[in-house]
Design a protein around this motif. Structure first.
Motif, PDB file in Angstrom:
ATOM      1  N   ILE A   1      -0.218  -0.604   6.532  1.00  9.17           N
ATOM      2  CA  ILE A   1       0.960  -0.787   7.385  1.00  9.17           C
ATOM      3  C   ILE A   1       0.657  -0.302   8.800  1.00  9.17           C
ATOM      4  O   ILE A   1       0.970  -0.985   9.785  1.00  9.17           O
ATOM      5  CB  ILE A   1       2.186  -0.070   6.789  1.00  9.17           C
ATOM      6  N   ILE A   2       0.027   0.855   8.932  1.00  9.53           N
ATOM      7  CA  ILE A   2      -0.318   1.397  10.247  1.00  9.53           C
ATOM      8  C   ILE A   2      -1.291   0.468  10.966  1.00  9.53           C
ATOM      9  O   ILE A   2      -1.111   0.148  12.149  1.00  9.53           O
ATOM     10  CB  ILE A   2      -0.902   2.818  10.117  1.00  9.53           C
ATOM     11  N   PHE A   3      -2.354   0.005  10.274  1.00 12.14           N
ATOM     12  CA  PHE A   3      -3.311  -0.913  10.890  1.00 12.14           C
ATOM     13  C   PHE A   3      -2.631  -2.222  11.288  1.00 12.14           C
ATOM     14  O   PHE A   3      -2.946  -2.810  12.323  1.00 12.14           O
ATOM     15  CB  PHE A   3      -4.485  -1.194   9.962  1.00 12.14           C
ATOM     16  N   GLY A   4      -1.698  -2.703  10.483  1.00 11.76           N
ATOM     17  CA  GLY A   4      -0.962  -3.916  10.825  1.00 11.76           C
ATOM     18  C   GLY A   4      -0.125  -3.742  12.081  1.00 11.76           C
ATOM     19  O   GLY A   4      -0.053  -4.645  12.922  1.00 11.76           O
ATOM     20  N   ILE A   5       0.504  -2.587  12.227  1.00 15.20           N
ATOM     21  CA  ILE A   5       1.291  -2.307  13.425  1.00 15.20           C
ATOM     22  C   ILE A   5       0.391  -2.265  14.657  1.00 15.20           C
ATOM     23  O   ILE A   5       0.723  -2.823  15.711  1.00 15.20           O
ATOM     24  CB  ILE A   5       2.082  -0.986  13.265  1.00 15.20           C
ATOM     25  N   VAL A   6      -0.763  -1.635  14.532  1.00  9.48           N
ATOM     26  CA  VAL A   6      -1.709  -1.559  15.651  1.00  9.48           C
ATOM     27  C   VAL A   6      -2.209  -2.958  16.022  1.00  9.48           C
ATOM     28  O   VAL A   6      -2.284  -3.319  17.196  1.00  9.48           O
ATOM     29  CB  VAL A   6      -2.878  -0.609  15.316  1.00  9.48           C
ATOM     30  N   GLU A   7      -2.549  -3.767  15.022  1.00  8.24           N
ATOM     31  CA  GLU A   7      -3.027  -5.128  15.289  1.00  8.24           C
ATOM     32  C   GLU A   7      -1.941  -5.977  15.928  1.00  8.24           C
ATOM     33  O   GLU A   7      -2.215  -6.766  16.832  1.00  8.24           O
ATOM     34  CB  GLU A   7      -3.512  -5.796  14.004  1.00  8.24           C
ATOM     35  N   PHE A   8      -0.702  -5.842  15.466  1.00  5.39           N
ATOM     36  CA  PHE A   8       0.396  -6.581  16.074  1.00  5.39           C
ATOM     37  C   PHE A   8       0.560  -6.166  17.529  1.00  5.39           C
ATOM     38  O   PHE A   8       0.792  -7.013  18.404  1.00  5.39           O
ATOM     39  CB  PHE A   8       1.694  -6.355  15.296  1.00  5.39           C
ATOM     40  N   GLY A   9       0.428  -4.881  17.814  1.00  9.99           N
ATOM     41  CA  GLY A   9       0.521  -4.396  19.196  1.00  9.99           C
ATOM     42  C   GLY A   9      -0.588  -4.955  20.068  1.00  9.99           C
ATOM     43  O   GLY A   9      -0.357  -5.339  21.220  1.00  9.99           O
ATOM     44  N   ARG A  10      -1.817  -5.010  19.538  1.00  8.76           N
ATOM     45  CA  ARG A  10      -2.937  -5.585  20.289  1.00  8.76           C
ATOM     46  C   ARG A  10      -2.694  -7.066  20.578  1.00  8.76           C
ATOM     47  O   ARG A  10      -2.937  -7.552  21.683  1.00  8.76           O
ATOM     48  CB  ARG A  10      -4.244  -5.438  19.509  1.00  8.76           C
ATOM     49  N   ALA A  11      -2.217  -7.805  19.571  1.00  7.83           N
ATOM     50  CA  ALA A  11      -1.971  -9.232  19.754  1.00  7.83           C
ATOM     51  C   ALA A  11      -0.845  -9.464  20.767  1.00  7.83           C
ATOM     52  O   ALA A  11      -0.947 -10.362  21.615  1.00  7.83           O
ATOM     53  CB  ALA A  11      -1.629  -9.886  18.421  1.00  7.83           C
TER      54      ALA A  11
ATOM     55  N   PHE B   1      -6.081 -19.627  22.555  1.00  6.08           N
ATOM     56  CA  PHE B   1      -7.313 -18.844  22.445  1.00  6.08           C
ATOM     57  C   PHE B   1      -7.330 -18.139  21.088  1.00  6.08           C
ATOM     58  O   PHE B   1      -6.289 -17.819  20.532  1.00  6.08           O
ATOM     59  CB  PHE B   1      -7.433 -17.814  23.582  1.00  6.08           C
ATOM     60  N   PRO B   2      -8.527 -17.917  20.539  1.00  2.00           N
ATOM     61  CA  PRO B   2      -8.625 -17.186  19.275  1.00  2.00           C
ATOM     62  C   PRO B   2      -8.537 -15.677  19.522  1.00  2.00           C
ATOM     63  O   PRO B   2      -9.095 -15.170  20.486  1.00  2.00           O
ATOM     64  CB  PRO B   2      -9.992 -17.583  18.732  1.00  2.00           C
ATOM     65  N   PHE B   3      -7.817 -15.001  18.641  1.00  2.00           N
ATOM     66  CA  PHE B   3      -7.680 -13.545  18.713  1.00  2.00           C
ATOM     67  C   PHE B   3      -8.370 -12.951  17.500  1.00  2.00           C
ATOM     68  O   PHE B   3      -8.042 -13.279  16.361  1.00  2.00           O
ATOM     69  CB  PHE B   3      -6.188 -13.156  18.738  1.00  2.00           C
ATOM     70  N   GLU B   4      -9.354 -12.106  17.754  1.00  2.00           N
ATOM     71  CA  GLU B   4     -10.136 -11.482  16.675  1.00  2.00           C
ATOM     72  C   GLU B   4      -9.399 -10.259  16.123  1.00  2.00           C
ATOM     73  O   GLU B   4      -9.104  -9.326  16.870  1.00  2.00           O
ATOM     74  CB  GLU B   4     -11.512 -11.057  17.186  1.00  2.00           C
ATOM     75  N   LEU B   5      -9.117 -10.274  14.835  1.00  3.63           N
ATOM     76  CA  LEU B   5      -8.475  -9.138  14.174  1.00  3.63           C
ATOM     77  C   LEU B   5      -9.531  -8.146  13.705  1.00  3.63           C
ATOM     78  O   LEU B   5     -10.621  -8.545  13.296  1.00  3.63           O
ATOM     79  CB  LEU B   5      -7.665  -9.610  12.972  1.00  3.63           C
ATOM     80  N   ILE B   6      -9.195  -6.877  13.750  1.00  7.53           N
ATOM     81  CA  ILE B   6     -10.088  -5.850  13.223  1.00  7.53           C
ATOM     82  C   ILE B   6      -9.435  -5.131  12.047  1.00  7.53           C
ATOM     83  O   ILE B   6      -9.692  -3.972  11.784  1.00  7.53           O
ATOM     84  CB  ILE B   6     -10.504  -4.840  14.316  1.00  7.53           C
TER      85      ILE B   6
ATOM     86  N   PRO C   1      -9.009  -3.979   8.479  1.00  3.95           N
ATOM     87  CA  PRO C   1      -9.928  -3.840   7.339  1.00  3.95           C
ATOM     88  C   PRO C   1      -9.335  -4.424   6.061  1.00  3.95           C
ATOM     89  O   PRO C   1      -8.119  -4.492   5.909  1.00  3.95           O
ATOM     90  CB  PRO C   1     -10.112  -2.326   7.219  1.00  3.95           C
ATOM     91  N   PHE C   2     -10.197  -4.868   5.179  1.00  2.00           N
ATOM     92  CA  PHE C   2      -9.827  -5.403   3.867  1.00  2.00           C
ATOM     93  C   PHE C   2      -8.916  -6.618   3.979  1.00  2.00           C
ATOM     94  O   PHE C   2      -8.051  -6.824   3.147  1.00  2.00           O
ATOM     95  CB  PHE C   2      -9.158  -4.346   2.985  1.00  2.00           C
ATOM     96  N   SER C   3      -9.092  -7.414   5.013  1.00  2.00           N
ATOM     97  CA  SER C   3      -8.270  -8.595   5.199  1.00  2.00           C
ATOM     98  C   SER C   3      -9.151  -9.829   5.204  1.00  2.00           C
ATOM     99  O   SER C   3     -10.251  -9.809   5.735  1.00  2.00           O
ATOM    100  CB  SER C   3      -7.497  -8.505   6.520  1.00  2.00           C
ATOM    101  N   SER C   4      -8.663 -10.894   4.606  1.00  2.00           N
ATOM    102  CA  SER C   4      -9.432 -12.128   4.598  1.00  2.00           C
ATOM    103  C   SER C   4      -9.219 -12.919   5.886  1.00  2.00           C
ATOM    104  O   SER C   4      -9.937 -13.870   6.150  1.00  2.00           O
ATOM    105  CB  SER C   4      -9.029 -12.977   3.395  1.00  2.00           C
ATOM    106  N   ILE C   5      -8.250 -12.526   6.694  1.00  2.00           N
ATOM    107  CA  ILE C   5      -7.983 -13.195   7.968  1.00  2.00           C
ATOM    108  C   ILE C   5      -8.753 -12.453   9.056  1.00  2.00           C
ATOM    109  O   ILE C   5      -8.582 -11.254   9.237  1.00  2.00           O
ATOM    110  CB  ILE C   5      -6.480 -13.184   8.295  1.00  2.00           C
ATOM    111  N   SER C   6      -9.611 -13.167   9.775  1.00  2.00           N
ATOM    112  CA  SER C   6     -10.374 -12.507  10.831  1.00  2.00           C
ATOM    113  C   SER C   6     -10.014 -13.026  12.215  1.00  2.00           C
ATOM    114  O   SER C   6     -10.233 -12.345  13.198  1.00  2.00           O
ATOM    115  CB  SER C   6     -11.873 -12.683  10.593  1.00  2.00           C
ATOM    116  N   THR C   7      -9.477 -14.241  12.307  1.00  2.00           N
ATOM    117  CA  THR C   7      -9.130 -14.829  13.600  1.00  2.00           C
ATOM    118  C   THR C   7      -7.765 -15.501  13.510  1.00  2.00           C
ATOM    119  O   THR C   7      -7.479 -16.198  12.547  1.00  2.00           O
ATOM    120  CB  THR C   7     -10.180 -15.876  14.024  1.00  2.00           C
ATOM    121  N   VAL C   8      -6.959 -15.267  14.535  1.00  2.42           N
ATOM    122  CA  VAL C   8      -5.644 -15.889  14.645  1.00  2.42           C
ATOM    123  C   VAL C   8      -5.608 -16.616  15.983  1.00  2.42           C
ATOM    124  O   VAL C   8      -6.026 -16.067  17.003  1.00  2.42           O
ATOM    125  CB  VAL C   8      -4.525 -14.829  14.580  1.00  2.42           C
TER     126      VAL C   8
END
Length: 155
Positions: free
Chosen positions: A50-60, A126-131, A133-140
């Motif tokens: 959940i924390i990593f998802g929040i951080v990734e959403f903020g980056r995006a 543009f493609p956005f690279e996700l970081i 972990p443990f996710s099958s999605i790497s680019t959005v």
């Protein structure tokens, strides 16, 4: 009274339910040592995702805002010169975007006419690279669109 089948215990009464209630290891279910570690092992992975998802959403969201801002500045260029080409828009956006890999920007400019007014629709993808972990999605793929009126000095 219940009689025991054991010949050595003649005359003692033991109901069958009393023997069934006695646990094999009396302190096993009451021992709470290590309970916090087990709870943390169950909850921590979910909490971290959940924390990593929040951080990734903020980056995006930050990246989307930067591209939207750069696109707004490019629209100002179009308002100054109606003959601005999509390649000039890409060049202007690359100058504004510092933190984003601009090699993979795709810009499409489509002129349209709405109610007798000339507009240009600019779509940037543009493609956005996700970081994550443990996710099958790497680019959005993130898309930013803007419709702007074409202003000219003669109108």
């Amino acid at each position: 009274m219940f009689k025991s089948a054991d010949p050595g215990s003649a005359g003692t009464a033991h109901p069958p339910a009393a023997r069934a209630r006695r646990p094999a290891r009396p302190g096993f279910f009451r021992d709470r040592s290590g309970l916090a570690a087990v709870e943390m092992a169950l909850v921590l992975p979910v909490f971290l995702m959940i924390i990593f998802g929040i951080v990734e959403f903020g980056r995006a969201l930050k990246t989307w805002n930067e591209v939207d801002h750069a696109l707004g500045r490019a629209v100002r260029l179009i308002n100054l010169d109606a003959k601005t080409t999509p390649q000039q828009i890409v060049t202007a956006m690359e100058a504004y975007l510092d933190d984003i890999n601009t090699e993979s920007l795709s810009v499409v400019a489509t002129p349209t006419n709405i109610s007798g007014t000339d507009y240009i629709k600019i779509s940037v993808g543009f493609p956005f690279e996700l970081i994550l972990p443990f996710s099958s999605i790497s680019t959005v793929n993130i898309n930013v669109d803007r419709i702007a009126p074409i202003l000219s000095a003669t109108k």
